[in-house]
Design an enzyme around this catalytic site. Structure first.
Site, PDB file in Angstrom:
ATOM      1  N   ARG A  74     -48.026 -74.559  56.241  1.00  0.00           N
ATOM      2  CA  ARG A  74     -49.216 -75.651  57.249  1.00  0.00           C
ATOM      3  C   ARG A  74     -48.757 -76.648  56.544  1.00  0.00           C
ATOM      4  NH1 ARG A  74     -55.067 -73.857  54.479  1.00  0.00           N
ATOM      5  NH2 ARG A  74     -56.161 -75.459  55.982  1.00  0.00           N
ATOM      6  N   TYR A 119     -65.823 -83.394  74.696  1.00  0.00           N
ATOM      7  CA  TYR A 119     -65.689 -84.546  75.272  1.00  0.00           C
ATOM      8  C   TYR A 119     -64.153 -85.139  76.182  1.00  0.00           C
ATOM      9  CZ  TYR A 119     -70.013 -84.866  73.996  1.00  0.00           C
ATOM     10  OH  TYR A 119     -71.871 -84.934  73.275  1.00  0.00           O
ATOM     11  N   HIS A 151     -53.870 -69.884  65.206  1.00  0.00           N
ATOM     12  CA  HIS A 151     -53.983 -70.332  64.033  1.00  0.00           C
ATOM     13  C   HIS A 151     -54.914 -69.989  63.207  1.00  0.00           C
ATOM     14  CE1 HIS A 151     -52.255 -73.873  61.893  1.00  0.00           C
ATOM     15  NE2 HIS A 151     -53.683 -74.055  61.721  1.00  0.00           N
TER      16      HIS A 151
END
Length: 828
Positions: free
Chosen positions: A28, A118, A74
Site C-alpha cells: 500500500r 460527476y 484493489h
C-alpha cells in the site's frame, strides 16, 4: 492452545505485527523503484488500459474506473481509490499528471474534488509510456486478491516515474518522501549514467541540479547540501515562495505568485491573518487573494513606514511561505524497503529497462519464428501447389492428406520468376519436411494467396522477418547494442515530453537571523522601578507643547513607575550596568516590543541573570563600530562620586551571567555610564544641584575589576545623580527636577576645574521644584522625552524651553499631579 501446545502471546503478536507491517509496506504505502508507483496507482492505470481509456479516446466516468479497480484488483474502499485518481489528475500535485481529468478535481486551496459520479477521466499521454509493451511478456503477472484475474507485478515504464513525479507515503516504521524532478533533466541524467557508469553525484548535479515542483517556487540550498542529499538519499532543502514587491506613492505590497510544494494556499493565508491578530507579525495592514485561472496572486499590503524586507523575513520565518522539505528516498527493491541515492535510482531504472527490452525482444523473436514457420509452409505449398491439389483430389479424408504431406520432402522452385527468390533459397533448406502446424495452415489457405502479388508479399515478409530476427539476436547478445537501444528510447521520450524547469534553484544557504526580521529603526527603551522592560518605536511619541500632559508609555502597577529610559537602534546591543557594578549584554530586538500602550514589558530578571538585591541603573546602547574602536572608553560614575575609565573593547566578550565592570565599596552604587574618546570633558551633577566639570585625562584607564578614583567632593547627604560626557556639538545643558521644573543653560557657564573639587551650582533647589533628577546636553533643534513615575511620557522641543543662567530654579516643563519626574532623555 493450538495442536495441544501453548502459543506464547508475545511471539504471536510479534509475528502477526510483522506480517501486517510488511503487508502495508509492500501492498500500500511504498512505491517500487522500477515504475515509481504504489499498487493502487498501478492497478488504476492497468484497469484504464484494459478499458481502452486512452488519452485520444473519449473520457469515462471516474466511478466506472473505480468500480473496475476495487472489483478486480484493489480490495479496499472506493474513496481510497478515487482519492488516488484525484491526485494523479491534479496539476499542482504531480509534475507530470498520469490522468487527464474532466470536471472538478480540487484546488491548491484544499477544496475537495467533486464526487466520482460527476467527474470523468482518461489516461494522460505520458501514462501510456508506463504501460507500453505490457502485452509483450515484458513483466510478470500475478493473481489478484481472489485468484480470478491477473495483474502486472510491475509496469514496463519507459520513463523514470519515481523521480519525475516523486512519491510520498507512510508505512509501519518506514516512510518515503521523494520530490518530483524535471523529465528532461532526469533523462539527461540517465543518459549520463549510460555513458559513464562510474559517474559521481557531483557530476550528476550538472544534469539534475535539484527537484522541480509543479507549484514552481524557489529552492534555496547550499550545493554541498544537495550533493549530500543525493548521495545519502535523505536530508532537507529549503523551499521559498516566489514574491514580487510592488510600490505606490505611500505603501509597499508583497505579491506572492508561487508557494512551496504541497502547501495549502487557504491555510497559508489564514495562518498569516492569525499571526497578524496575535501581533506576532507587524507591518501588514491587509491581505487579499487575487488568484484566478491565470495564476496565483496573493497581495499582502504593508502599513505605511514598514519595509518589505523586514515583513517578508518574518513571513518566511513564521509561515509556510518558506518551508524545509524533508527528503527520504525510500522505495521497494525486490519486495524490501531500501534507502536509495540518486544514482542508484537511475541505475535501477536502467536495469529495469534492460530487462523489459530483453523480454520484449525475446517475445518478438519467438513471435517472428512462429510466423516464419507458417510462411515457410505457405511458400513450400505455393511452390508445390500442383502436387498438393492432386493429393487432395485423390485422398478420401483430411487425415490421409496430412499423413502423406507430413512424410514428403519438398523442394522450392521459382514458380513466379521473382527477383528475391535466390535470397529465399539461401534462407530456406533445399529439402523441407512440413510440420503439422504448417500442414493445417496450408489446408486452410485461401486461393487468393496463390496470386503472384500475394506470393511476392509473402516472400518479402519472410525476408523482412529474418532480417529483424538477426537484429534481435544481436541485441540479445550485445550489452552495448542494448544500451544504445535504451539511449535512443530515452532521447525519443525526451524530445516528445521535455519542458522547461519550473522551480528556480539558488545555491545559497538561507539563514534568516532574527536581525533580518527586525525593522532597523530608532526605539525608546523603558525600564520600570520594579524591573519591567520593553521597547517602542520612537515614532509613537509625538512632539507636544511645553507643559503638555504626555502619552502613557507603559502599563505599570500602581506601586510601580518608569525610572529609566534610553534611546537606541533596534539592532544595537544594550549594555546593562547594575548598581552592583556588573555589566550584562542583550540585543535590543530581543527585548519585548510594545505598541503605544498595549504591554507593560517583561521583568528584566527574566532576561538577564541579575540577583534579587541587584538593580539595573544604566542602559547603554552600543554597536560593533564602537566596540572595534581602540580609543573608545567606558566612563563610569557612582553615587559616592567615584569615577572610572576602562577601554570599551574590554567588554567585547561578556558572559551570559555578566561580568564585573567596577569594584565598588560597601555602601556605593554605580549610577551612570557613558562613552569617551580620550579627551572628553566629564560633568558630574548632584542631587542638591551641584556640578563639577573636569577633563577625562585626569582619570587613567584601568582594568575591569578595579575601584576607580574620586571624581567630585560631595557635601553631607548629597549624591551624584547624573554624568555627562561633553559633546562639542551640544551647546546647552538641560537640567530637570523632581517636580517637573527644568531649564537650559549655556554650557560655557560651566567652567572646567580639576578632578575631586566641590564644583559649582547647576540649578537652584527649592521645595517648589524639588531635587535634581537628571541633566543632559541639548541643542535648539533637539527633542527630549520626560518620564514620570506614573508611566507618562511627554515629548518636548528643546527650543520651547527657556535659556537661563545656572543659579536659577527653572520653569515648569511637565505638570505633575500626584506624580514625580524620574528620567529625562534626548531623542536622537
Amino acid at each position: 492452545m493450538k495442536n495441544d501446545k501453548f502459543i506464547y502471546l508475545e511471539e504471536e503478536l510479534k509475528s502477526s505485527y510483522l506480517n501486517y507491517a510488511m503487508s502495508v509496506i509492500i501492498g500500500r504505502a511504498l512505491p517500487d523503484i522500477r515504475d515509481g508507483l504504489k499498487p493502487v496507482h498501478r492497478r488504476i492505470l492497468y484497469a484504464m488500459n484494459l478499458l481502452n481509456n486512452y488519452y485520444n479516446k473519449p473520457y469515462k466516468k471516474s466511478a466506472r474506473i473505480v468500480g473496475d479497480v476495487i472489483g478486480k484488483y484493489h480490495p479496499h474502499g472506493d474513496i481510497t481509490v478515487y482519492d488516488a485518481i484525484v491526485r494523479m489528475a491534479q496539476k499542482f500535485s504531480l509534475r507530470y499528471t498520469l490522468i487527464d481529468g474532466q470536471g472538478n478535481f480540487g484546488s491548491i486551496d484544499g477544496d475537495s474534488a467533486a464526487a466520482m459520479r460527476y467527474t470523468e477521466i482518461r489516461m494522460s499521454k505520458i501514462s501510456h509510456e508506463l504501460l507500453c509493451d505490457i502485452n509483450k511478456d515484458t513483466v510478470n503477472f500475478i493473481k489478484n486478491y481472489d485468484g480470478s484475474e491477473y495483474i502486472p507485478e510491475i509496469l514496463p515504464s519507459k520513463i523514470p516515474n519515481l523521480l519525475i513525479n516523486g512519491s510520498y507515503g507512510i508505512a509501519v516504521g518506514v516512510a518515503t518522501s521523494i520530490p518530483p524532478h524535471n523529465l528532461k533533466e532526469v533523462l539527461n541524467g540517465c543518459l549520463a549514467v549510460i555513458k559513464n557508469s562510474n559517474i559521481e553525484t557531483e557530476e550528476l548535479l550538472k544534469y539534475i541540479p535539484g527537484p522541480d515542483f509543479p507549484t514552481s517556487a524557489i529552492i534555496n540550498s547550499n550545493k554541498n547540501n544537495i550533493i549530500k542529499i543525493y548521495k545519502t538519499g535523505k536530508g532537507k532543502i529549503c523551499v521559498r515562495s516566489k514574491v514580487l514587491i510592488e510600490k505606490n506613492e505611500e505603501k509597499e505590497f508583497i505579491i506572492v505568485n508561487e508557494i512551496p510544494y504541497q502547501i495549502n494556499k487557504t491555510n497559508l493565508i489564514e495562518k498569516i491573518v492569525e499571526l497578524i491578530k496575535l501581533k506576532q507579525i507587524d507591518g501588514i495592514s491587509n491581505i487579499y487573494d487575487e488568484s484566478d485561472q491565470n495564476g496565483m496572486r496573493i497581495v499582502i499590503e504593508l502599513k505605511k513606514d514598514f519595509t518589505s524586507d523586514i515583513v517578508l523575513n518574518n513571513l518566511y520565518s513564521k509561515t509556510q511561505l518558506q518551508t524545509n522539505l524533508s527528503i527520504n528516498m525510500v522505495a521497494l527493491y525486490k519486495g524490501q524497503p531500501k534507502l536509495f541515492s540518486l544514482k542508484e535510482i537511475l541505475v535501477y531504472f536502467i536495469e529495469h529497462r534492460k530487462e523489459v527490452i530483453l523480454r520484449k525482444t525475446k517475445y518478438s523473436l519467438n513471435k517472428n519464428l512462429e510466423r516464419l514457420h507458417i510462411l515457410e509452409g505457405i511458400i513450400v505449398s505455393i511452390n508445390n501447389i500442383d502436387y498438393i491439389i492432386n493429393l487432395i483430389k485423390n485422398c478420401s479424408s483430411s487425415d490421409e492428406v496430412k499423413n502423406k504431406l507430413i512424410n514428403k520432402n519438398f523442394t522450392l522452385n521459382n514458380t513466379y520468376n521473382l527477383d528475391n527468390f535466390d535470397k529465399l533459397k539461401e534462407l530456406i533448406p533445399k529439402n523441407i519436411i512440413l510440420t503439422e502446424t504448417q500442414i493445417k495452415y496450408i489446408l486452410d489457405l485461401r486461393l487468393n494467396k496463390l496470386i503472384s502479388i500475394e506470393y511476392k508479399k509473402i516472400l518479402d515478409e519472410y525476408i523482412d522477418l529474418v532480417d529483424k530476427n538477426n537484429e534481435f539476436n544481436l541485441l540479445l547478445n550485445s550489452n552495448n547494442i542494448l544500451l544504445e537501444n535504451i539511449k535512443n528510447e530515452l532521447i525519443e521520450i525526451k524530445n516528445q515530453y521535455q519542458d522547461n524547469r519550473l522551480t528556480k534553484i539558488i545555491f545559497d544557504d538561507i539563514d534568516i537571523k532574527k536581525s533580518n526580521m527586525i525593522k532597523n529603526e530608532d526605539v525608546v527603551i523603558t525600564l520600570s522601578y520594579k524591573g519591567y522592560i520593553k521597547y517602542q518605536s520612537s515614532s509613537y511619541y509625538i512632539a507636544q507643547k511645553r507643559g503638555g500632559k504626555g502619552k502613557l508609555a507603559a502599563k505599570v502597577k500602581e506601586e510601580d513607575f518608569i525610572y529609566k529610559l534610553s534611546v537606541a537602534n533596534s539592532h544595537d546591543d544594550i549594555l546593562f550596568f547594575s548598581d552592583k557594578g556588573k555589566v550584562y549584554i542583550f540585543k535590543v530586538y530581543n527585548l519585548p516590543r510594545s505598541g503605544k500602550n498595549n504591554i507593560k514589558g517583561k521583568l528584566i530578571s527574566n532576561l538577564i541573570p541579575i540577583s534579587n538585591d541587584e538593580k539595573i541603573t544604566s542602559l547603554f546602547p552600543i554597536n560593533n563600530d564602537k566596540i572595534s574602536d581602540k580609543k573608545c572608553y567606558i566612563f563610569m560614575s557612582t553615587y559616592n562620586g567615584i569615577v572610572k575609565k576602562t577601554l570599551l573593547n574590554t567588554f567585547n566578550k561578556i558572559r551570559n551571567t555578566g561580568i564585573i565592570a567596577i569594584n565598588l565599596s560597601e555602601n556605593d552604587k554605580l549610577i551612570d555610564v557613558n562613552l569617551t574618546y580620550g579627551n572628553n570633558d566629564i560633568m558630574l551633577f548632584t542631587l542638591n544641584g551641584m556640578v563639577l566639570r573636569f577633563n577625562e585625562n585626569e582619570v587613567k584607564p584601568t582594568g575591569r575589576n578595579t575601584r576607580g578614583v574620586k571624581g567630585i567632593k560631595l557635601s553631607k547627604n548629597d549624591k551624584v545623580v547624573s554624568m555627562i560626557v561633553s559633546d562639542i556639538n551640544k551647546n546647552h545643558i538641560l537640567t530637570l527636577t523632581k517636580k517637573g521644573f527644568g531649564k537650559r543653560t549655556d554650557k560655557k557657564e560651566y567652567s572646567t576645574k580639576s578632578r575631586f573639587k566641590k564644583g559649582t551650582k547647576s540649578i537652584k533647589i527649592t521645595e517648589k521644584n524639588g531635587e535634581v533628577v537628571k541633566s543632559i546636553e541639548v541643542n535648539d533643534n533637539d527633542q527630549v522625552v520626560i518620564v514620570t513615575n506614573s508611566g507618562s511620557l511627554v515629548r518636548i522641543n528643546v527650543k520651547e524651553i527657556s535659556l537661563i543662567g545656572r543659579n536659577t530654579k527653572g520653569i515648569l516643563l511637565i505638570k505633575c499631579k500626584n506624580e514625580n519626574v524620574v528620567d529625562l532623555e534626548r531623542i536622537l
